[in-house]
Design an enzyme around this catalytic site. Sequence first.
Site, mmCIF file in Angstrom:
data_model
loop_
_atom_site.group_PDB
_atom_site.id
_atom_site.type_symbol
_atom_site.label_atom_id
_atom_site.label_comp_id
_atom_site.label_asym_id
_atom_site.label_seq_id
_atom_site.Cartn_x
_atom_site.Cartn_y
_atom_site.Cartn_z
ATOM 1 N N ARG A 1 56.891 39.764 51.055
ATOM 2 C CA ARG A 1 56.129 39.467 49.852
ATOM 3 C C ARG A 1 57.004 38.833 48.779
ATOM 4 O O ARG A 1 56.554 38.062 47.956
ATOM 5 C CB ARG A 1 55.603 40.812 49.383
ATOM 6 C CG ARG A 1 54.608 40.819 48.339
ATOM 7 C CD ARG A 1 54.334 42.275 48.068
ATOM 8 N NE ARG A 1 53.280 42.403 47.103
ATOM 9 C CZ ARG A 1 53.377 41.979 45.865
ATOM 10 N NH1 ARG A 1 54.476 41.416 45.435
ATOM 11 N NH2 ARG A 1 52.368 42.143 45.045
ATOM 12 N N PHE B 1 45.809 38.869 59.172
ATOM 13 C CA PHE B 1 44.551 38.678 58.440
ATOM 14 C C PHE B 1 44.322 37.265 57.900
ATOM 15 O O PHE B 1 43.262 36.976 57.375
ATOM 16 C CB PHE B 1 44.368 39.708 57.321
ATOM 17 C CG PHE B 1 45.549 39.858 56.387
ATOM 18 C CD1 PHE B 1 45.834 38.902 55.444
ATOM 19 C CD2 PHE B 1 46.341 40.995 56.460
ATOM 20 C CE1 PHE B 1 46.906 39.043 54.590
ATOM 21 C CE2 PHE B 1 47.421 41.154 55.603
ATOM 22 C CZ PHE B 1 47.703 40.185 54.664
ATOM 23 N N GLU C 1 38.194 44.832 54.918
ATOM 24 C CA GLU C 1 39.296 45.020 55.859
ATOM 25 C C GLU C 1 40.070 46.274 55.515
ATOM 26 O O GLU C 1 40.102 46.693 54.355
ATOM 27 C CB GLU C 1 40.254 43.814 55.789
ATOM 28 C CG GLU C 1 39.612 42.538 56.265
ATOM 29 C CD GLU C 1 40.545 41.341 56.159
ATOM 30 O OE1 GLU C 1 41.707 41.482 55.735
ATOM 31 O OE2 GLU C 1 40.078 40.242 56.498
ATOM 32 N N LYS D 1 41.106 45.254 45.980
ATOM 33 C CA LYS D 1 41.624 46.371 46.771
ATOM 34 C C LYS D 1 41.200 47.712 46.183
ATOM 35 O O LYS D 1 41.106 47.859 44.963
ATOM 36 C CB LYS D 1 43.142 46.299 46.873
ATOM 37 C CG LYS D 1 43.847 46.403 45.541
ATOM 38 C CD LYS D 1 45.360 46.416 45.698
ATOM 39 C CE LYS D 1 46.049 46.416 44.360
ATOM 40 N NZ LYS D 1 47.494 46.438 44.393
ATOM 41 N N GLU E 1 50.162 42.267 57.929
ATOM 42 C CA GLU E 1 50.896 43.429 57.422
ATOM 43 C C GLU E 1 51.510 44.146 58.619
ATOM 44 O O GLU E 1 50.869 44.254 59.668
ATOM 45 C CB GLU E 1 49.900 44.354 56.686
ATOM 46 C CG GLU E 1 50.518 45.526 55.989
ATOM 47 C CD GLU E 1 50.832 45.262 54.498
ATOM 48 O OE1 GLU E 1 50.779 44.097 54.053
ATOM 49 O OE2 GLU E 1 51.148 46.242 53.806
ATOM 50 N N ARG F 1 54.003 43.240 53.773
ATOM 51 C CA ARG F 1 53.314 41.969 53.961
ATOM 52 C C ARG F 1 54.252 41.018 54.698
ATOM 53 O O ARG F 1 55.425 40.913 54.330
ATOM 54 C CB ARG F 1 52.982 41.408 52.570
ATOM 55 C CG ARG F 1 52.476 39.990 52.506
ATOM 56 C CD ARG F 1 50.980 39.973 52.618
ATOM 57 N NE ARG F 1 50.373 38.712 52.261
ATOM 58 C CZ ARG F 1 49.614 38.528 51.174
ATOM 59 N NH1 ARG F 1 49.463 39.487 50.289
ATOM 60 N NH2 ARG F 1 49.016 37.380 50.971
ATOM 61 N N ARG G 1 46.778 36.741 41.595
ATOM 62 C CA ARG G 1 46.079 38.014 41.766
ATOM 63 C C ARG G 1 44.661 37.778 41.261
ATOM 64 O O ARG G 1 44.376 37.976 40.081
ATOM 65 C CB ARG G 1 46.788 39.087 40.945
ATOM 66 C CG ARG G 1 46.351 40.493 41.256
ATOM 67 C CD ARG G 1 47.107 41.486 40.409
ATOM 68 N NE ARG G 1 48.509 41.640 40.811
ATOM 69 C CZ ARG G 1 48.917 42.268 41.902
ATOM 70 N NH1 ARG G 1 48.051 42.817 42.717
ATOM 71 N NH2 ARG G 1 50.191 42.359 42.187
ATOM 72 N N LYS H 1 43.099 48.276 54.348
ATOM 73 C CA LYS H 1 44.321 47.970 53.592
ATOM 74 C C LYS H 1 45.433 48.795 54.221
ATOM 75 O O LYS H 1 45.470 50.015 54.074
ATOM 76 C CB LYS H 1 44.184 48.291 52.102
ATOM 77 C CG LYS H 1 45.442 47.903 51.326
ATOM 78 C CD LYS H 1 45.276 48.018 49.831
ATOM 79 C CE LYS H 1 46.417 47.360 49.060
ATOM 80 N NZ LYS H 1 47.773 47.727 49.469
HETATM 81 P P1 ATP Z 1 50.046 47.518 46.788
HETATM 82 O O1 ATP Z 1 51.041 47.941 45.764
HETATM 83 O O2 ATP Z 1 48.677 48.098 46.590
HETATM 84 O O3 ATP Z 1 50.524 47.569 48.194
HETATM 85 P P2 ATP Z 1 50.643 44.871 46.127
HETATM 86 O O4 ATP Z 1 50.772 44.848 44.653
HETATM 87 O O5 ATP Z 1 51.856 44.845 46.964
HETATM 88 O O6 ATP Z 1 49.702 46.044 46.557
HETATM 89 P P3 ATP Z 1 48.264 43.459 46.141
HETATM 90 O O7 ATP Z 1 47.994 42.041 46.056
HETATM 91 O O8 ATP Z 1 47.886 44.260 44.983
HETATM 92 O O9 ATP Z 1 49.781 43.644 46.520
HETATM 93 O O10 ATP Z 1 47.529 44.053 47.396
HETATM 94 C C1 ATP Z 1 47.509 43.303 48.546
HETATM 95 C C2 ATP Z 1 48.605 43.773 49.469
HETATM 96 O O11 ATP Z 1 48.049 44.671 50.389
HETATM 97 C C3 ATP Z 1 49.133 42.628 50.258
HETATM 98 O O12 ATP Z 1 50.245 42.046 49.634
HETATM 99 C C4 ATP Z 1 49.464 43.236 51.590
HETATM 100 O O13 ATP Z 1 50.826 43.616 51.627
HETATM 101 C C5 ATP Z 1 48.657 44.495 51.655
HETATM 102 N N1 ATP Z 1 47.584 44.477 52.666
HETATM 103 C C6 ATP Z 1 47.340 45.457 53.552
HETATM 104 N N2 ATP Z 1 46.294 45.163 54.314
HETATM 105 C C7 ATP Z 1 45.820 43.954 53.923
HETATM 106 C C8 ATP Z 1 44.749 43.115 54.333
HETATM 107 N N3 ATP Z 1 43.912 43.464 55.300
HETATM 108 N N4 ATP Z 1 44.588 41.944 53.674
HETATM 109 C C9 ATP Z 1 45.411 41.573 52.688
HETATM 110 N N5 ATP Z 1 46.439 42.323 52.248
HETATM 111 C C10 ATP Z 1 46.661 43.502 52.858
#
Ligand code: ATP
Length: 528
Positions: free
Chosen positions: A241, A314, A219, A392, A274, A226, A386, A221
Amino acid sequence: MATLFRDFADLCKKLEKTSSILHKRELIARFLMKLEKDEWKPFVLLLTGKILPEAEGKSLYIGYSTIKKAIEMKVSTLVPLPQPSILEVYQVFIEISSISGADSTRRRIEALASLFNRLSEEEKNYLIRSLFGEMRIGAVEGIVIQALADASGNSYDDLRKAYLLLGDIGYIAETLAYNKLDIKNLKPIIFNPIRTMLATPADSIEEAYELAKGPVAVEVKYDGVRVQIHYKNGVIRIFSRRLTDITRFLPEVIAEINASFKVNSVSEAIIEGEVIAVDAEEKPLPFQILMRRFRRIKDFDKVAANIPIKLYLFDILYLNGELLIDMPYRDRYEILRDTVNKELLAERIVADDIHQAKEFYEEAIEKGHEGAIIKKLDSPYILGVRGSHWIKVKEIATIDTVIVGAEWGHGRRRNWLSDYYLAVYSAAIDEFMIVGKTYKGLTDEEFEWITKKLLELKIADEGYRIWVKPEIVVEVAFNDIQKSPKYESGIALRFARITRFRPDKDPKDITTIEELKRLYLKSFRDII
Ligand code: ATP
C-alpha cells in the site's frame, strides 16, 4: 546558467512566509520557468523532500546522527569554496547513494560535511529539512503539480493523473521539462507502483449500503496486506500500500500468479488484492501474525513456512497494453475473472437489497474477517483517492495515528521510550497534530524495538523527551474524544491504547484531523 542553491533557499523563505496557496503556486511556477531543463527534476525533488531515493523502503542511511555528525565536523579549506548550484547539491546525493562498503558511514558524513561547509546557515537549514522530508513550507505535492502544470502548459487534472499513475514526481518533472510526457496516451510503467484506490469508512453495513445508492458488490474485507502485483513476461514484482517492493516476502504469490497467467496468455498486467495469514484450515489469522513475515530477512524460509498465506484478488488495472482504470468495476471484475485462477478471487456477492448485503457481512465476521467493503459496480478505479465508490465497514472502530514524540519511562521502563505522542494528519496544512499520549498496549519486546527505532528517527532532544520524524504508524483504540486545550489540535483522545503497528501505511494516509473532528461531533450527537 546554473541556478544557485541560494536561490532555492530564497524561494523556500518566500514560500514559508505566504499562506496563500495561489501565491505559493505562482512562486514555484515562476521559479520553474527560470530554470534550465536539467534543473527541473533536482529542484522538484528538493522542494518536495524526496531527494533521498528510496531503495526497498530503506532510506539512504542519512539519519539524524549522520546529519548531526556532518554539521559538527570541521572542514577546513584554503580558499573559500564557490556556492553550490542546485545541480551540484543533487549530484552530491547521487554520489552518496553509491557509497557502500566498510567505511561507508564515515564517507557519507564527509561528503555531507563538505557540502554543508559551502552553505550558509539558512541554506543548510532548508537542505536538512528537505533531507528529513519535512520542508514545512507548504509546498505539498498538489501545489507542486499545479505549478508544474502552469509552467509546462498542461492541465492540472492531466498531470495529477500522470503523477498518480507513474508515481514519481521527479520523473514527471524531468519528462515535462523535455516535453516528452504523452499525457493523452498515458500507460503505466510496469514495475512502477500506482497510487491505490481507497475506501471511505461507514459505521454500519446499513449506512454503507445507503451511501452507495445503486448496484453494488459486497466483498469480504480481508485483514492483511494490500498487494499490487505487476507482471511482465514472467517477471513479477509485488508492491505494498505504501508502494514499497515486498516481492521477496511473498514467494507463494509469485508461483500462483505465474501459474494463472501462463494458461491465460497474459504478457503484461497489474492486478490488486489482499494477502492474509491463514491457519491449516485456511481460516484467517490476525494481521500481527502476518507482519512477522515482513520483519524477517534471516531465516525467512523457516518463518514463512510457519505462517501460511492466502491471496485474494479483487481488481485489475492494466492488461496486455490496455489501461483499464476508467472502465466500470463491473467490467474490470469480469476481465479479472477471465484472467486469473478462480480460487484466487475475493469472496463477493452482487447484492440486490440490504438484507443480502447484511447477511454477507455477518457471515464474513463469523468466518473471522475484519468486515466488508461495498463497491459500486459502475465506478472507475480512481487513483490515490479515498472516495465514496468503495465503502468499508469494520466490526471494531479504531483510528490510525503516527508517533511524533516520546518520553523516557520510569521504574521498570526507565530504559525505554515508553510514553508516546500520537498525531493525526492535516492535509490542509500538511502538518501532523497531536491528539493524545499513551503508554498502553505494547509488550516489553515491542518497547525495546520501538525505543531503538525512535532514536533513529530523532529530530530534537529535550532530555526527558524526544521529537521524531513522523514515521511509525500505530492503530489506536480509545474510549472517547474530548475537547482539550492541551494540544494545538484542540481535541484529545481519552484512554488511548495502541492496538497494532501499521508499517504498511504511509504517515500521510492516517486518520485526518477533519475525520477525527467529525467523529467527535458524531459521538456528541449520539449522547444528546
Ligand atoms: P484499514 O485500516 O481499514 O485496513 P486502510 O486505511 O489501510 O484500511 P482503506 O482504503 O481504508 O485502507 O480500506 C481499504 C483497504 O482494505 C485496502 O487498502 C485493502 O488493503 C483492504 N482490503 C481488504 N479486502 C479488500 C477488498 N475486498 N477490496 C478492497 N480492499 C480490501
